[in-house]
Design an enzyme around this catalytic site. Structure first.
Site, PDB file in Angstrom:
ATOM      1  N   SER A 142      31.517  43.216  38.244  1.00  0.00           N
ATOM      2  CA  SER A 142      30.351  42.439  38.688  1.00  0.00           C
ATOM      3  C   SER A 142      29.103  43.170  38.192  1.00  0.00           C
ATOM      4  CB  SER A 142      30.338  42.402  40.230  1.00  0.00           C
ATOM      5  OG  SER A 142      29.113  41.901  40.719  1.00  0.00           O
ATOM      6  N   TYR A 155      31.035  46.085  48.681  1.00  0.00           N
ATOM      7  CA  TYR A 155      31.406  45.263  47.513  1.00  0.00           C
ATOM      8  C   TYR A 155      30.940  45.962  46.233  1.00  0.00           C
ATOM      9  CZ  TYR A 155      31.587  41.233  44.352  1.00  0.00           C
ATOM     10  OH  TYR A 155      31.851  40.387  43.287  1.00  0.00           O
TER      11      TYR A 155
HETATM   12  N1  LIG Z   1      31.117  34.350  41.823  1.00  0.00           N
HETATM   13  C1  LIG Z   1      30.323  35.376  41.582  1.00  0.00           C
HETATM   14  O1  LIG Z   1      29.105  35.311  41.709  1.00  0.00           O
HETATM   15  C2  LIG Z   1      30.909  36.679  41.105  1.00  0.00           C
HETATM   16  C3  LIG Z   1      30.035  37.610  40.538  1.00  0.00           C
HETATM   17  C4  LIG Z   1      30.548  38.813  40.107  1.00  0.00           C
HETATM   18  C5  LIG Z   1      31.894  39.063  40.216  1.00  0.00           C
HETATM   19  N2  LIG Z   1      32.721  38.140  40.759  1.00  0.00           N
HETATM   20  C6  LIG Z   1      34.145  38.449  40.859  1.00  0.00           C
HETATM   21  O2  LIG Z   1      34.882  37.463  40.198  1.00  0.00           O
HETATM   22  C7  LIG Z   1      36.200  37.428  40.743  1.00  0.00           C
HETATM   23  C8  LIG Z   1      36.582  35.989  41.027  1.00  0.00           C
HETATM   24  O3  LIG Z   1      35.767  35.494  42.060  1.00  0.00           O
HETATM   25  P1  LIG Z   1      35.237  33.985  42.119  1.00  0.00           P
HETATM   26  O4  LIG Z   1      33.778  34.050  42.055  1.00  0.00           O
HETATM   27  O5  LIG Z   1      35.945  33.127  41.148  1.00  0.00           O
HETATM   28  O6  LIG Z   1      35.591  33.629  43.637  1.00  0.00           O
HETATM   29  P2  LIG Z   1      36.726  32.733  44.271  1.00  0.00           P
HETATM   30  O7  LIG Z   1      36.670  33.025  45.714  1.00  0.00           O
HETATM   31  O8  LIG Z   1      36.597  31.337  43.789  1.00  0.00           O
HETATM   32  O9  LIG Z   1      38.081  33.322  43.637  1.00  0.00           O
HETATM   33  C9  LIG Z   1      38.725  34.466  44.104  1.00  0.00           C
HETATM   34  C10 LIG Z   1      40.216  34.180  44.152  1.00  0.00           C
HETATM   35  O10 LIG Z   1      40.898  35.397  44.495  1.00  0.00           O
HETATM   36  C11 LIG Z   1      41.897  35.059  45.434  1.00  0.00           C
HETATM   37  N3  LIG Z   1      42.223  36.232  46.237  1.00  0.00           N
HETATM   38  C12 LIG Z   1      41.484  36.790  47.233  1.00  0.00           C
HETATM   39  N4  LIG Z   1      42.122  37.859  47.757  1.00  0.00           N
HETATM   40  C13 LIG Z   1      43.298  37.971  47.067  1.00  0.00           C
HETATM   41  C14 LIG Z   1      44.386  38.864  47.132  1.00  0.00           C
HETATM   42  N5  LIG Z   1      44.412  39.865  48.025  1.00  0.00           N
HETATM   43  N6  LIG Z   1      45.409  38.695  46.261  1.00  0.00           N
HETATM   44  C15 LIG Z   1      45.395  37.689  45.376  1.00  0.00           C
HETATM   45  N7  LIG Z   1      44.406  36.794  45.269  1.00  0.00           N
HETATM   46  C16 LIG Z   1      43.364  36.938  46.110  1.00  0.00           C
HETATM   47  C17 LIG Z   1      41.330  33.931  46.257  1.00  0.00           C
HETATM   48  O11 LIG Z   1      42.334  33.184  46.925  1.00  0.00           O
HETATM   49  C18 LIG Z   1      40.588  33.125  45.199  1.00  0.00           C
HETATM   50  O12 LIG Z   1      41.401  32.129  44.624  1.00  0.00           O
HETATM   51  C19 LIG Z   1      36.175  38.326  41.974  1.00  0.00           C
HETATM   52  O13 LIG Z   1      36.741  39.575  41.655  1.00  0.00           O
HETATM   53  C20 LIG Z   1      34.691  38.468  42.257  1.00  0.00           C
HETATM   54  O14 LIG Z   1      34.393  39.660  42.943  1.00  0.00           O
HETATM   55  C21 LIG Z   1      32.258  36.949  41.210  1.00  0.00           C
END
Ligand SMILES: NC(=O)c1ccc[n+]([C@@H]2O[C@H](COP(=O)([O-])OP(=O)(O)OC[C@H]3O[C@@H](n4cnc5c(N)ncnc54)[C@H](O)[C@@H]3O)[C@@H](O)[C@H]2O)c1
Length: 250
Positions: A142, A155
Site C-alpha cells: 500500500s 495497517y
Molecule cells: N482498496 C484500497 O484502497 C487499497 C489500498 C492499498 C492497498 N490495498 C490492499 O489491497 C489488497 C486487496 O484489498 P481490496 O482493496 O481489494 O479489498 P477487498 O476487501 O475488496 O478484498 C480483500 C479480499 O481479501 C479477502 N481476505 C480477507 N482476509 C483474508 C484471509 N485471512 N485469508 C484470505 N482472504 C482474506 C477478503 O475476503 C476479500 O475478498 C489488500 O491487501 C489491501 O490491504 C487496498
C-alpha cells in the site's frame, strides 16, 4: 496473451483488486487459482473468468493459517502442475483510531493476515518455485507501506513490513530465477474503501484531495501493474515496491 499456459494464484480474489487481477490473468491465457475466505465471492470470480473463456478453480484459504496455505499450494500443484505467478493480495483494513485506542486483538488480527499471510504464502510458494526452477511473486502492500498513515498505524506497519519482506526475500532468491516485487496502491475503489466511506461519507472528498491525479484508483489500475510486474519482458525487475498512486508519493 502474455501468460499463455502459465499458472497464477491470487489470494483474496473474491473481490476488489484480487478479483481484477485474477480476471486479467485469465484474459491473458493463464490458468487461475482463485482463493479467498469468502467462498461466494471466489466462486463468482471463477464464473467471470470462465465467462470470458478462461480456466479457473476456487480453493478456499485463510492466509493466516499455515495448514490452509500448505493445502492451497499442494492443491494448485496437484491440479495444474506448477505456480508461475503468485499474487499475495489478501488483506484487511485495520482499526481507524490513534494507537492508544488499538486493542491487542485488533493488532494481532491485522498482523496475522496482512504480514503473516504474506510470510506463509511466500514460504510455501518459494519451496515450490525452487522445485520447478523459478517463478514470480507480487505482494500487495500500500502507499501506507511507504509513508505513515495517521489513525491507521497498525495497517501501515503491516504494509511497511510487507515491503521489507519483499525486498529481503527478493535478494535471497535473486539467483534462483524467482522475481519478487510489491505493488503499493493508493485508495482504490473496492469493498475495503467503500466500507470506510460508509462510516463517514466526508472521507470520500477529503481523501481524494491527497491524490494529485484527483481520482481514486480502480481495481483494474492496480491489476495492470501486478501483471506488468509478472510479465516475462520484465525479467530484470526484482525487489521493487511500485507505487500505484496517481502521483501521491511524488
Ligand atoms: N482498496 C484500497 O484502497 C487499497 C489500498 C492499498 C492497498 N490495498 C490492499 O489491497 C489488497 C486487496 O484489498 P481490496 O482493496 O481489494 O479489498 P477487498 O476487501 O475488496 O478484498 C480483500 C479480499 O481479501 C479477502 N481476505 C480477507 N482476509 C483474508 C484471509 N485471512 N485469508 C484470505 N482472504 C482474506 C477478503 O475476503 C476479500 O475478498 C489488500 O491487501 C489491501 O490491504 C487496498
Amino acid at each position: 496473451m502474455r501468460f499463455k499456459d502459465q499458472v497464477s494464484i491470487v489470494t483474496g480474489s473474491g473481490s476488489g483488486i484480487g478479483r481484477a487481477a485474477a480476471v486479467a490473468f485469465g484474459r491473458e491465457g493463464s490458468k487461475v487459482v482463485v482463493s479467498d475466505v469468502n467462498e461466494a465471492g471466489g466462486l463468482q470470480t471463477v464464473e467471470m473468468i470462465e465467462a470470458a473463456g478462461g480456466q479457473a478453480i476456487f480453493i478456499p484459504c485463510n492466509v493466516a493459517d499455515n495448514a490452509q496455505v500448505a493445502h492451497l499450494i499442494e492443491q494448485t500443484v496437484a491440479t495444474f502442475g506448477r505456480i508461475d505467478n503468485a499474487i499475495n493480495n489478501a488483506g484487511v483494513g485495520g482499526p481507524l483510531c490513534k494507537i492508544t485506542y488499538v486493542s491487542w486483538q485488533d493488532y494481532q488480527q491485522v498482523m496475522d493476515v496482512n504480514l503473516g499471510g504474506v510470510f506463509l504464502c511466500m514460504q510455501h510458494q518459494i519451496r515450490q518455485m525452487l522445485v520447478q526452477g523459478g517463478g514470480k511473486i507480487v505482494n500487495v502492500s500500500s502507499v501506507a507501506g511507504l509513508r505513515g498513515l495517521p489513525n491507521s498505524s497498525v495497517y501501515s506497519a503491516s504494509k511497511h513490513a510487507v515491503v521489507g519482506l519483499t525486498k529481503s526475500v527478493a535478494v535471497e532468491y535473486v539467483r534462483k530465477n524467482i522475481r519478487i516485487n510489491a505493488v503499493c496502491p493508493v485508495f482504490t475503489r473496492s469493498g475495503m474503501v467503500d466500507s470506510l466511506f460508509s462510516i463517514d461519507p466526508s472521507y470520500e472528498e477529503k481523501l481524494k484531495r491527497n491524490i494529485p491525479m484527483g481520482r481514486y484508483g480502480q481495481p483494474e489500475d492496480i491489476s495492470q501493474a501486478i501483471l506488468w510486474l509478472c510479465a516475462d519482458e520484465n525479467s530484470f525487475l526484482t525487489g521493487h515496491a511500485l507505487p500505484m498512486d496517481g502521483g501521491m508519493m511524488a
